[in-house]
Design a protein around this motif. Structure first.
Motif: not given
Length: 200
Positions: A119-120, A148-153
């Protein structure tokens, strides 16, 4: 970019169309909210299920048992996601009528409806007040706890420090540091870039 599902083969996402990328397991939200604002909250969540449905044109026209079962599954899953994101009571409201923070959470619910592997979240706290940010932190922690893997900007450093396992710091498009929140907090390059050279 390559995604590898548990026990599955690696999936290369480069050059795929957005709908195919979503099908392969990458879901995202946007810095500027992109909801179907004239549709209901429930309908917005249900749209996320589209990439996981099997009913074609014929099934939609004939409306056999399989189609009806799938429709029930879509509604049930979407309602469960609205419950999880604190929006179940607003399911029948038009998305545009939601407060700003709730619209952000609806975007996350729609992304989760695609059953992503990754999840981005693109600056999810942008424009939020402190209460909305606190609710967002709570939600992201809960999602992460499910594995769940999360990529946060994100530029909100309090949010980043509270929820991240690993942080990559960029300055003008270049990586200047990576590490745990504690390592980032003590990194002199990060201090100089974001807090000023004198700050310690």
């Amino acid at each position: 970019l390559v995604l590898t599902p548990p026990g599955g083969e690696p999936r290369r996402l480069n050059d795929l169309k957005p709908n195919r990328i979503t099908e392969q397991g990458l879901a995202r939200t946007f810095q500027n909210i992109r909801l179907f604002k004239s549709m209901t909250v429930l309908d917005n969540a249900m749209i996320g299920r589209h990439c996981r449905t099997r009913t074609g044109i014929l099934g939609a026209v004939c409306r056999g048992p399989r189609t009806r079962r799938e429709e029930q599954e879509i509604v049930g899953t979407s309602l469960a996601l609205l419950e999880r994101t604190g929006l179940a009571d607003q399911a029948d409201e038009v998305a545009a009528s939601l407060p700003y923070g709730a619209q952000r959470r609806l975007e996350i619910a729609r992304a989760l409806a695609t059953e992503p592997l990754l999840l981005l979240l693109d600056e999810p706290a942008a424009g939020m007040n402190p209460q909305e940010t606190a609710e967002l932190i709570e939600l992201i922690i809960a999602i992460r706890a499910d594995g769940l893997s999360i990529l946060l900007i994100e530029h909100d450093m309090k949010l980043v420090m509270n929820i991240s396992d690993r942080i990559y710091v960029m300055e003008y498009g270049k990586e200047i540091a990576q590490g745990t929140p504690q390592q980032i907090k003590e990194n002199p390059k990060v201090i100089e870039a974001y807090l000023g050279e004198e700050a310690h």
